[in-house]
Structures are given as structure tokens and as C-alpha cells.
Design an enzyme around this catalytic site. Structure first.
Site, PDB file in Angstrom:
ATOM      1  N   HIS A 156     108.179 155.972   1.537  1.00  5.53           N
ATOM      2  CA  HIS A 156     109.362 156.359   2.329  1.00  5.53           C
ATOM      3  C   HIS A 156     109.762 155.251   3.307  1.00  5.53           C
ATOM      4  O   HIS A 156     110.334 155.526   4.361  1.00  5.53           O
ATOM      5  CB  HIS A 156     109.110 157.652   3.114  1.00  5.53           C
ATOM      6  CG  HIS A 156     108.509 158.741   2.297  1.00  5.53           C
ATOM      7  ND1 HIS A 156     109.238 159.644   1.580  1.00  5.53           N
ATOM      8  CD2 HIS A 156     107.204 159.061   2.066  1.00  5.53           C
ATOM      9  CE1 HIS A 156     108.430 160.478   0.950  1.00  5.53           C
ATOM     10  NE2 HIS A 156     107.186 160.146   1.217  1.00  5.53           N
ATOM     11  N   SER A 277     126.448 131.575   7.978  1.00  3.59           N
ATOM     12  CA  SER A 277     127.662 132.352   8.197  1.00  3.59           C
ATOM     13  C   SER A 277     128.766 131.408   8.649  1.00  3.59           C
ATOM     14  O   SER A 277     128.502 130.362   9.242  1.00  3.59           O
ATOM     15  CB  SER A 277     127.390 133.396   9.279  1.00  3.59           C
ATOM     16  OG  SER A 277     128.586 133.764   9.915  1.00  3.59           O
ATOM     17  N   LYS A 283     122.961 132.653  11.863  1.00  2.00           N
ATOM     18  CA  LYS A 283     122.638 133.397  10.643  1.00  2.00           C
ATOM     19  C   LYS A 283     122.005 132.563   9.536  1.00  2.00           C
ATOM     20  O   LYS A 283     122.330 131.410   9.333  1.00  2.00           O
ATOM     21  CB  LYS A 283     123.917 134.053  10.077  1.00  2.00           C
ATOM     22  CG  LYS A 283     124.432 135.213  10.881  1.00  2.00           C
ATOM     23  CD  LYS A 283     123.479 136.393  10.958  1.00  2.00           C
ATOM     24  CE  LYS A 283     123.467 137.205   9.683  1.00  2.00           C
ATOM     25  NZ  LYS A 283     124.696 137.975   9.479  1.00  2.00           N
ATOM     26  N   GLU A 290     120.882 139.343  -2.601  1.00  4.12           N
ATOM     27  CA  GLU A 290     121.951 140.347  -2.531  1.00  4.12           C
ATOM     28  C   GLU A 290     122.807 140.299  -3.797  1.00  4.12           C
ATOM     29  O   GLU A 290     123.213 141.329  -4.329  1.00  4.12           O
ATOM     30  CB  GLU A 290     122.820 140.108  -1.297  1.00  4.12           C
ATOM     31  CG  GLU A 290     122.101 140.442  -0.008  1.00  4.12           C
ATOM     32  CD  GLU A 290     122.870 139.969   1.204  1.00  4.12           C
ATOM     33  OE1 GLU A 290     123.764 140.685   1.648  1.00  4.12           O
ATOM     34  OE2 GLU A 290     122.575 138.881   1.707  1.00  4.12           O
TER      35      GLU A 290
END
Ligand code: ARG
Length: 463
Positions: A156, A277, A283, A290
């Protein structure tokens, strides 16, 4: 390009319809298989006496010449040709005249396309399998360096019990080994040669299907001519295998995305495998993973395309089936792109062992071991479980861990506790105590690695 069926028609086909109908923009990639298949067919036609031997030889030479010219960039695909099959045949006829027109004796594009597609996909399976094998090697090599790198195991997404990074990596090795096994199975089922099915009802010519089967390296000829031209199970099965492989890559990617976050910081990607970024200077984003996660959806879409395209088709060939190629090719191109980017990303990433260990020290992941300690001293598990739960509540109240809680507090809850509880709940003890088959102890994981190497070897020997 003039149509082969011009005799039956009074008009030229509409230009838009021609474009709509055409598949050469995407099936040209099967040119080698198309020509190799035609060479085998022409050889068989000559050897069986269906055409003159000299003509068969001329066809073979002509086809070889076309192949050479394509590979050397001397011959370009004609975008107005309907498909690769028509293109090669027309080019052959251009070069050989009437002899070229004999190639298509006792053959249809229906069995020809099934043959080309299977030949193409068989080669791709071998290539994808090799890439997955390289990934498996990369993962167990990394696992060998992290047999004692303790990290929290989760259920979980809550810290649950301690494992090692090696154990975690080896879970993925199992998935990828199964993927290779599935690719092997798919290959075996695909290995039947459809040529000779012709349009749908085979032929009256005395063809030798076994000869073509052998020349092209197939296991056996297809058993039924209707099935030979209308079966697309093989590309659906392959795309399904690729979907599952992508699913494994996607789950792994999801974990890497989490591990890269400041909330976890278990790993740091190499600068060459991350992006920045355009506005936020701080970043460092895990775009590769992804994209793999995103592209998994795309491959699932390819599988849905194929299943839906086939589900209502009557026997035998229907033009709908031309839609099989783009979806299958897309799944193949996507998975290859993903694996080839994923491997160097894994090889170059930094594993932040200390942060993994730090996370493992929080979250009471040794609570099960604390309960097991009492069980070993004679308490029933349910009582031991309840007592440990009370201790965890006390720790939370006092902002402590099971390791830093005083012995007197342990004993105030249950007199059975002694000094040796600290040894029992030490994370390394907890991990290495789990040394049953398949467990996370360094000994068990070493066995897993040795077995994985053997399994990989066996799988790569089989087709
Ligand atoms: N381009 C076609 C395909 O990919 C080849 C088979 C065409 N057969 C036919 N009867 N029109 O399916």
C-alpha cells in the site's frame, strides 16, 4: 503505377482512393522478407516444373538485384504502388518483362502478406528478446552490488518490512525472464509457413510447401488454407506480450519516479538521463521513466486496435487486416526505444544507500520481527502481535523507534522481553533471518541471482 487488375476495370482508381488503399508507406519496411519469400517461391516453382527452370533462375536473379538496389539506396519505393508486394512484382516485371509476370503463379497477396509479416516478426522477436536479456543482465549485475543494501519493502506504499535493493531488483528480473519465455512461446506458435494458402482455397498447381518451408527456415507449413490467410493471432499475441513487457517497465519506471523525488531520494539519475525545467532552475526531472509509463498506454492502445479490428471479421482475408501492421510495428518500435533508453539509465544511476537505510530505520518495519521474537519465546502470535502494536503506539507517543525504546518500557508491556530483543530487531538481522527460498537475505538473493543466470541461458538457447 498501373493497376494489375486493369483488365477488369473501365476506369482508373480515384487518386484519393488510391492513397486510402495504399499501405506501402508502412509495409515497405518488410521489403527484405517480401523479396526473400519471393525467391523461395520462385525457386519452388522452378524445381516443381510449374515454370521453366531457366525462368525460375531469372526470377531469383532479378529479385536479388532488386534487393541489392534497395539496400544500396539505388531503388526508391514508389509511393503510388499499393503495397510492397505490388511494388516488388512490378519492378521485377519492369526488369524481366514477361518472365516477371510468372512470379505470382499459385500465390496471392493474401498468403504473401501473412508470410512477410511472420518473417518480419520472427526477426523482431529475436531482437527484442536480446534487448530484454541485456536488461536482465544489467539488473542482476546491479543486484550483486547491493546484497546488503537495506531498504524498506512496501505494501500500500506504506513501509512494511525490510528488504534489500538487490531483492527488489531481482523481483523485476523474474518479470523480465517471464517476458522472454512468453516471446519464445509466441515465436514457436508463429513459426508456421502460410504460403500455398493462396487467396484462401490453396491451389491446383503441384506446389511443394515443404520445400518453401525449409528454404525460409519455418518449422512447418500452416495446416489450413483459410486459417493460413486469415490468422492474425501471431501479431496480437506478440503485441500482447509487448504490452505486458511494457507494463513491467512502466511499474519499474513508476518506482524510479518515486525514488527520484525528494520525499524518497533513493536514487539519483545521471545528468545524461534526466531533464531540467524551462522555468524552475532547481528541477531535475525523470522524463524517460515518465515517457515509458505514458507509452505503455500507447502500446495497450495498439493491442486494443488489433483485437477490435479482428473481432468481427468473417473468414478469410478482409482488407481491415491491413490495419494490423501499423499497430504491431508501433508496439515493436516503442518497446525497443524504451528498453534501449532504460538500460543505460539504470547503469548510470547512483544508488543512495544511506537514504534507503535511513528510510528503513523509520516506519517500524521491524515490528513483525519484534512480534516473532516473542513467538520464539513461547507466546502465541496473536498475543505477540497485540503487544508489539502497543509498543509501536508508545514509540509514536514518545517519538522513538523500536530500536531506541528502553528495555524497561518493553518489559512494562510484556515481561518476556530481554536485552536480546535489540539484536532480534536489528534490520540486518531481520533481513538475513529471512533466508528461506525466495527471501531477501543476502544468501537467498545470491541463489536467486545464480538461478536467474541459468534461466536466462536456457531461455536464450530456446526459440
Ligand atoms: N496490403 C495488403 C495487407 O497488408 C496486402 C494483401 C492485399 N490483399 C488483397 N486481397 N487486397 O493486408
Amino acid at each position: 503505377m498501373a493497376k494489375m487488375w486493369a483488365g477488369r476495370f473501365k476506369k482508373e482508381v480515384d487518386e484519393k482512393v488510391n492513397d486510402f488503399n495504399s499501405s506501402i508507406s508502412f509495409d515497405a519496411r518488410m521489403y527484405r522478407q517480401d523479396i526473400t519469400g519471393s525467391i523461395a517461391h520462385a525457386t519452388m516453382l522452378g524445381k516443381t516444373g510449374i515454370i521453366e527452370l531457366s525462368e525460375s533462375q531469372a526470377l531469383v536473379e532479378g529479385l536479388k538485384g532488386i534487393l541489392e538496389d534497395i539496400e544500396q539506396g539505388k531503388l526508391e519505393f514508389d509511393p503510388t504502388a499499393e503495397d510492397i508486394h505490388m511494388f516488388v512484382e512490378a519492378e521485377l516485371t519492369k526488369r524481366l518483362g514477361d518472365t516477371g509476370k510468372r512470379l505470382h503463379t499459385s500465390r496471392s497477396r493474401n498468403d504473401q502478406v501473412a508470410l512477410d509479416f511472420k518473417m518480419y516478426l520472427k526477426d523482431e522477436i529475436i531482437e527484442i528478446r536480446g534487448m530484454v536479456a541485456e536488461l536482465v543482465e544489467t539488473l542482476y549485475t546491479l543486484a550483486e552490488q547491493h546484497l546488503d543494501t537495506i531498504m524498506p519493502g512496501y505494501t500500500h506504499l506504506q513501509r512494511a518490512q525490510p528488504v534489500t535493493f538487490a531483492h527488489h531488483l531481482m523481483a523485476y528480473v523474474q518479470m523480465f525472464l517471464r517476458d522472454i519465455g512468453r516471446l519464445n512461446d509466441c515465436y514457436k506458435r508463429m513459426d508456421t509457413m502460410p504460403l500455398g494458402s493462396c487467396a484462401l482455397a490453396a491451389t491446383t498447381y503441384p506446389i511443394d510447401r515443404d520445400m518453401v518451408t525449409e528454404l525460409l527456415g519455418f518449422q512447418s507449413p500452416t495446416e489450413n488454407s483459410l486459417d493460413g490467410v486469415s490468422d492474425r493471432d501471431y501479431c496480437i499475441e506478440l503485441t500482447s506480450d509487448i504490452s505486458l513487457l511494457m507494463t513491467h517497465l512502466s511499474r519499474f519506471s513508476e518506482e524510479i519516479i518515486l525514488w527520484c523525488s525528494w520525499e524518497f531520494k533513493f536514487i539519483e539519475l545521471d545528468d545524461a538521463y534526466a531533464t531540467g525545467s524551462s522555468i524552475m532552475p532547481q528541477k531535475k526531472n525523470p522524463d524517460i521513466t515518465e515517457l515509458i509509463r505514458g507509452k505503455t498506454g500507447r502500446v495497450n492502445g495498439d493491442l486494443t486496435t488489433l483485437l477490435t479490428m479482428m473481432k468481427g471479421l468473417p473468414l478469410a482475408y478482409n482488407k481491415d487486416m491491413q490495419e494490423d501492421k501499423e499497430a504491431t510495428f508501433d508496439a515493436i518500435d516503442t518497446v525497443k526505444l524504451c528498453i534501449s533508453t532504460f538500460i543505460p539509465m539504470i547503469r548510470t544511476m547512483k544508488v543512495l544507500k544511506e537514504n534507503m537505510r535511513h528510510a528503513a530505520a523509520k516506519g517500524f518495519i521491524n515490528a513483525t520481527d519484534c512480534a516473532d521474537y516473542l513467538v520464539k519465546k513461547g507466546l502465541p502470535f496473536r498475543d505477540a502481535y497485540k503487544i508489539t502494536g502497543e509498543l509501536v503506539a508508545i514509540c509514536i507517543d514518545q517519538n522513538k523507534t523500536l530500536e531506541t525504546l528502553e528495555l524497561s518500557t518493553y518489559q512494562s508491556v510484556c515481561e518476556t522481553f530481554e536485552q536480546d530483543v535489540y539484536q532480534a530487531i536489528d534490520l540486518l538481522t531481520c533481513v538475513n533471518g529471512r533466508n528461506t527460498k525466495g527471501g531477501p537475505s543476502s544468501k537467498s538473493v545470491s541463489v536467486q541471482i545464480a538461478n536467474a543466470k541459468q534461466t536466462l541461458k536456457t531461455l536464450m538457447e530456446g526459440k
